[in-house]
Design a protein around this motif. Structure first.
Motif, short mmCIF file in Angstrom:
data_model
loop_
_atom_site.label_atom_id
_atom_site.label_comp_id
_atom_site.label_asym_id
_atom_site.label_seq_id
_atom_site.Cartn_x
_atom_site.Cartn_y
_atom_site.Cartn_z
N LEU A 393 0.83 -1.22 0.00
CA LEU A 393 0.00 0.00 0.00
C LEU A 393 0.86 1.26 0.00
N ARG A 394 2.00 1.22 0.72
CA ARG A 394 2.87 2.40 0.76
C ARG A 394 3.49 2.68 -0.62
N SER A 395 3.69 1.65 -1.40
CA SER A 395 4.24 1.85 -2.75
C SER A 395 3.28 2.62 -3.64
N LEU A 396 1.99 2.62 -3.27
CA LEU A 396 0.96 3.34 -4.04
C LEU A 396 0.44 4.56 -3.29
N ASN A 397 0.97 4.80 -2.09
CA ASN A 397 0.57 5.96 -1.27
C ASN A 397 -0.93 5.94 -0.98
#
Length: 644
Positions: A393-397
């Motif tokens: 999820l952090r890779s897609l913000n």
């Protein structure tokens, strides 16, 4: 009184010359001795008085001659307008589809164009604005050529735009005398468009001879399966009740079905056609009825049979295969080891069904898939790796998953405004049997709730503005009974349907449309739209496995258009003219007649007749020339016949 050559009047200063000559060039009398002095004195006084009077008369006639001559060369005239400024005519001619109807003399647009040609003066300068083009600085010959080839357009030009264009032209030509003429049917209520208008203009309203109309407003498809589907057509009637109106359904040019119907006064009626599902269907509905407008008696639509690709990765389940049936979807279920990562970009929707972890290679592929517009649904496992999910999820913000919690909660709230529930509920439901979950993993961050628990935390949510959805609880039967709730079918079906932006049944010609075409293109390849009459290259932006095309000013006509990649047909699209053009709502110009800057006239002929009258010039130079001749003649008479 005005002057064409006012600079000539400066020569009036020269009139001082004959006055000076008269004052200083006095006649000298010679004295002659004479015996009768008394008699001589009286005669001399009388001669001097008569001579002085004759000189004054000659001076006056000469002054009158030169004054009249100077005025004659300055070309004086009487006119209601200032002739020092050249007249500039700005004509707005409404070419919208609502003017493609019959008036008292014939087709409204064609007759209006012909009357402009017949009544414009040959030596004036014109600017012509239509719904599609603007022509400036035209002579009558150029104006005539344009008007003879004028056609109706699907574009509707807002009156605000017309007045802005007039204002701009008036500003650019400050030394011109502006005449602004608006020729339109003034469809719909434009009262608010005239409230702040300061530009003076003359308006002519084009009126149709008929005041009733029946039209195909829209269509939609229902009950589609592998055998058949139902076409629902909404018919709109403006005017009195109509009976036995024929309507027919064609697949391209082949008649599929026909029927007749009756419709009440000023109502809308739904007509249904059941059609065998034999693949792609290029439908055309046609009303056989003569009324005000004929362009709205046909409606084109394209039913495409492309299936939506859905891939579920993780635990195998039966409820997904029951929702994603083969009539609409191409559904596959794969366990994590079975996934072919090279085929992920060919999917429209990917469902992560109770994965404990999201492998890095899968996370990387999913991130690219999401960035290219793909849809992802995440259903976490009961024993998920929170760090693995959050890394993805952090890779897609987008959002962050919290610690897994064991707590039995009811699913109680529905966000009816979300697009996922469009056309799902006829009314809001408040007394349904609430499904439950026994454990869940909440999410926080930039999320919008779609379905919520009783404690107001999100059960189903959309992550950011992406096509990513998170269901916070595992849906296996041990953890939840949600798969047995009626709500699960429209939610997952619409998640699949919304994942593919396949072309709509129909688009509007002359308006901006963005259409997703599923195809792969090389760097130099472009898509074209074409039919038997026309072809054009739309605006387009290619991404992985799809191309977004944008149409706006093209196409201009209703009908079927095919999307081509080189010579290969990829997709069929249908375009229709805007249905707002069918409305029989027109502005009453009498309400504007009291405005000082607005002149309302009944016909185009009257407009130009009034303009000619206002521009009529009464020349006075001939009278001044005649006065000069008369003054010259008077001087001759005085010199010849008047003796002191």
């Amino acid at each position: 009184m005005q002057f064409k050559n006012p600079e000539i009047l400066y020569f009036l200063i020269l009139l001082i010359i004959p006055i000076l000559v008269h004052l200083f060039q006095l006649q000298k009398f010679v004295k002659v001795p004479f015996t009768n002095v008394a008699f001589l004195q009286t005669l001399q006084q009388q001669s001097r008085k008569s001579s002085r009077l004759k000189k004054w008369l000659i001076l006056c006639t000469r002054m009158l001659f030169f004054t009249a001559l100077i005025f004659a060369f300055s070309k004086p005239y009487f006119s209601p307008q200032n002739r020092a400024k050249e007249p500039q005519y700005f004509i707005y001619l409404d070419t919208s589809l609502s003017t493609d109807t019959r008036g008292e003399k014939g087709n409204l647009l064609k007759i209006a164009a012909q009357e402009i040609i017949e009544n414009t003066a040959p030596n004036n300068n014109y600017s012509l604005l239509t719904n599609t083009d603007f022509y400036k600085d035209l002579n009558k010959k150029e104006l005539k050529k344009i008007l003879l080839s004028i056609e109706n357009s699907t574009l509707k030009l807002d009156l605000k735009t017309v007045f802005l264009k007039i204002k701009q032209e008036n500003k650019n030509k400050t030394k011109a005398l502006h005449r602004n003429i608006l020729i339109s049917d003034f469809q719909t209520t434009y009262n608010n468009k005239f409230t702040n208008v300061t530009t003076a203009f003359t308006a002519v309203q084009l009126a149709a001879s008929q005041k009733n109309n029946i039209s195909i407003d829209s269509i939609f498809i229902r009950n589609k399966n592998s055998q058949n589907f139902t076409v629902h057509a909404l018919i709109k009637n403006q005017g009195p009740k109509k009976e036995n109106v024929p309507i027919a359904l064609f697949n391209i040019k082949k008649l599929r079905s026909k029927q007749t119907f009756s419709i009440e006064k000023n109502t809308t009626k739904e007509i249904q056609f059941k059609v065998n599902n034999t693949g792609d269907f290029l439908g055309k509905l046609k009303l056989a009825f003569s009324d005000t407008f004929l362009f709205d008696n046909s409606y084109f639509f394209a039913v495409n049979t492309k299936k939506i690709n859905v891939l579920a990765i993780g635990n195998t389940t039966t409820f997904l295969s029951k929702i994603y049936t083969e009539e609409t979807f191409r559904f596959e279920q794969k366990t994590l080891p079975e996934v072919n990562y090279n085929t992920l970009d060919k999917q429209q929707l990917i469902i992560l069904n109770e994965l404990k972890i999201i492998p890095k290679i899968l996370a990387k592929k999913l991130a690219v898939f999401s960035q290219n517009g793909g849809s992802i649904v995440m259903i976490p496992a009961q024993k998920l790796s929170v760090n693995s999910y959050n890394t993805f999820l952090r890779s897609l913000n987008v959002g962050e998953i919290g610690r897994h919690q064991k707590d039995t909660l009811k699913i109680t709230a529905i966000n009816y405004a979300h697009p996922l529930f469009k056309n799902v509920f006829s009314k809001r439901i408040t007394n349904f049997q609430y499904p439950i979950v026994r454990s869940y993993a909440p999410i926080s961050g930039d999320v919008s709730k779609i379905v919520s628990f009783e404690n107001n935390t999100a059960f189903i949510s959309q992550l950011g503005n992406k096509k990513m959805y998170y269901i916070s609880a595992a849906l296996n039967i041990k953890n939840s009974n949600f798969i047995n709730a009626p709500l699960i079918v429209p939610i997952f079906y619409n998640l699949g349907a919304m994942s593919a932006q396949y072309p709509a049944l129909a688009y509007r010609a002359g308006q901006e449309n963005t259409i997703e075409i599923t195809t792969e293109t090389n760097k130099d390849e472009i898509l074209t739209l074409a039919n038997t009459e026309n072809s054009f290259i739309p605006g387009q932006r290619a991404s992985q496995n799809k191309v977004l095309i944008t149409t706006k000013e093209q196409p201009k006509k209703a009908g079927f258009y095919s999307v081509f990649k080189k010579d290969i047909k990829i997709q069929d699209l249908a375009y229709n003219v805007p249905r707002e053009e069918s409305l029989l709502n027109f502005l009453d110009l009498n309400k504007l007649s009291k405005a000082e800057n607005i002149t309302i006239l009944p016909s185009i002929k009257e407009v130009f007749k009034k303009i000619v009258k206002n521009n009529e010039v009464h020349w006075l130079w001939k009278w001044f020339l005649l006065l000069a001749i008369v003054s010259l003649f008077l001087e001759i008479l005085i010199l010849k016949f008047y003796t002191p």
